[in-house]
Each structure stands twice: as C-alpha cells, then as structure tokens.
Design a protein around this motif. Structure first.
Motif, mmCIF file in Angstrom:
data_model
loop_
_atom_site.group_PDB
_atom_site.id
_atom_site.type_symbol
_atom_site.label_atom_id
_atom_site.label_comp_id
_atom_site.label_asym_id
_atom_site.label_seq_id
_atom_site.Cartn_x
_atom_site.Cartn_y
_atom_site.Cartn_z
ATOM 1 N N GLU A 76 13.317 -37.070 -54.184
ATOM 2 C CA GLU A 76 12.595 -38.033 -54.998
ATOM 3 C C GLU A 76 11.154 -38.020 -54.562
ATOM 4 N N ASP A 121 21.569 -36.451 -42.227
ATOM 5 C CA ASP A 121 20.601 -35.779 -43.089
ATOM 6 C C ASP A 121 19.243 -36.426 -42.862
ATOM 7 N N HIS A 122 18.223 -35.797 -43.357
ATOM 8 C CA HIS A 122 16.921 -36.441 -43.300
ATOM 9 C C HIS A 122 15.997 -35.840 -44.335
ATOM 10 N N ARG A 123 14.888 -36.488 -44.516
ATOM 11 C CA ARG A 123 13.956 -36.114 -45.557
ATOM 12 C C ARG A 123 12.554 -36.388 -45.046
ATOM 13 N N LEU A 124 11.703 -35.401 -45.139
ATOM 14 C CA LEU A 124 10.314 -35.595 -44.731
ATOM 15 C C LEU A 124 9.428 -35.079 -45.838
ATOM 16 N N GLU A 125 8.525 -35.914 -46.277
ATOM 17 C CA GLU A 125 7.582 -35.488 -47.297
ATOM 18 C C GLU A 125 6.172 -35.846 -46.872
#
Lengths: 138, 138
Positions: B72, B126-130
């Motif tokens: 997203e 899990d992970h998310r980096l933006e």
DNA sequence: ATAGATGCAAACATTTTGCGCCGAG
DNA sequence: CTCGGCGCAAAATGTTTGCATCTAT
C-alpha cells in the motif's frame, strides 16, 4: 485547554473553526491510531453536529500540513496519528493475531534510511516501517 | 511455459483453473506493482472472459498463501507483487514526484528487524519498509 | 464583507458477495 | 460425480464532492 494539534494549526495559520478544534482535540488525545470513522465517533461525543465529511476534509488538511500522519496497516482503512515533530520518529509493530499496534523507536534505522536513499540518488522526505509479528509465549 | 507462481500454487495444492493460470502468469511476468484493475486488464488481453471478481478472489487466495504480497503505497489501491521466497527480501523507495517505485535490498535492515521484534517480545513474521524521496539534481 | 468551512446527500472508487451455472479433479 | 470456482450484477465499504448555507477573520 488548547490541544497540541490546535497549536500546530495556528503555526500554519489555519482558520480555526469549532469543528477543527474538536477534531484536533480528539486526535491529540488519542493514544491509539483511529481511522476516520473512529475519529468521527469520538468527535460526536463532544459535538453531535460535526459531520463525517468535515472529519475527512479536516484530516486531509492536517495531513497535507504534516500535522498528522497517515498509516496503512492493511485493514482497508487509513489510520492516523499526531505528528509531533519534536517527538522521536517511531515505527509500528502490528500483532497479526490481535491487530494491536505497538510503537517503537530505533536509532539504527534512523541512520540507515538516509544512507540508503542517498545511495539510490534520492533525498529522503519520509519513510514508513512496519513489522508484523506474533507474540512469543502465547 | 508454466509460470513461477503457478508452480507455487501446485506446492500449496491449489485447484488450478484456466483463470488462475492466466492470473498467475500475468503477476509472474509483471515487472511493476500492478493493482487489481491493472492485473484485470492484462489478464483480459490474454483471455477476455475472466471477470474482475475472479481477479480479486484469486489475488486474495494467492496472498493468504503468501504467493504474492500486497503493498500500500498510499494511492488508495492495493498493489501486488510476486513473493518469491528464494529472492532476497526487498523494499521500496517511492518517488514522491513521479510515483515511480524503486526496489532495493539492504542487508543491515534485514539484521535489525529481527532484533527489534525480539526485543519487543515478538517473532517477526513479515515487515514492510517504504522510503519516500525526491530525486537529487532534478 | 467575504473567502473559505460546513452539513447533507449524492457520487465515487475499490473491493466483496449471493446465486445459479460450470469445470477440474 | 461433486465440490469448489466462475461470471454477473448487486451490495458493501471507505472516501470525495456539489451545493446552498453559515462563520471566522
């Protein structure tokens, strides 16, 4: 008592209406990360005449003035939190069983992110880090 | 030619239909991060009879089987990419002027994230980096 | 006084779902 | 053969907007 967000609005010279003051207060006092609908409900406990449209419009203005930050944790709706620039930059760990959001700060990541952007030829404007985990021993 | 995602479906013992095969192929071949509508359009260039509902249902199944990942980036729609577990975990830098998404890998972050989760009492799933940036010299 | 903010309801965009039919295993 | 997947259209969800009215400055 003037809320912290209301003070930030003054700095940006926003026209302050009753509605904006209440919305500012609600978001300032939130200890969680409410979505528009939740903000609307809390606002309505203070003032029944404030519409959801106004909540959305106000949130949008707060966000473009960097007074609040949007987070998307993957539940379909946008969630918000106050963006106090004098507070350390924090991130979120989302409990995938309960949806609970835990905030944390990490110095090393703060250092890393600028280096990475620079290496790619960019100036870092903002960033977002979210961890998804399961509680140990549960 | 069997697509990479189709092979992953087989591992999970998914019933393979024509529709799922085409959707798997489209996402496997995507070099960008298409949203549901874009996947639907590409799918329809191959087979005009596949519905948007099926695209959504299939995406949803792929995602819960960790065959694809949702991202997203804040444009209102969910975007997707293949999740090849044997590929290094990468992240995204979003150009805030153009919306362009640049992928990158960073070893140090991979190390950090596990330590942080553990420190908070969680197992990292899990992970998310933006990162959001502006191009230097432009 | 007036530009801009509001409430309401309608419009929008994205995603989900009920149902009868169809196709993979 | 049978269970689950499909297409279609309708609905649900989250968000935005046009318009007439109101209000902070």
């Amino acid at each position: 008592m003037i809320s912290r967000i209301e003070k930030m609005c003054a700095l940006v010279k926003m026209k302050m209406t009753t509605q904006r003051r209440v919305i500012a207060e609600v978001i300032s006092n939130a200890v969680d990360h409410p979505c528009a609908e939740e903000i609307y409900k809390r606002v309505n406990e203070i003032d029944k005449n404030i519409s959801l449209a106004t909540v959305y419009r106000t949130i949008s203005i707060f966000e473009s003035n960097h007074i609040i930050k949007k987070l998307e944790i993957g539940d379909g709706k946008s969630r918000y939190e106050a963006n106090y620039s004098n507070t350390e930059h924090h991130h979120h760990l989302i409990d995938i069983d309960t949806g609970e959001i835990i905030e944390f700060i990490d110095e090393d990541i703060e250092k890393l992110k600028h280096d990475i952007a620079k290496k790619l030829g960019y100036v870092l404007i903002d960033h977002r880090l979210e961890l998804y985990g399961k509680k140990i021993n549960k």
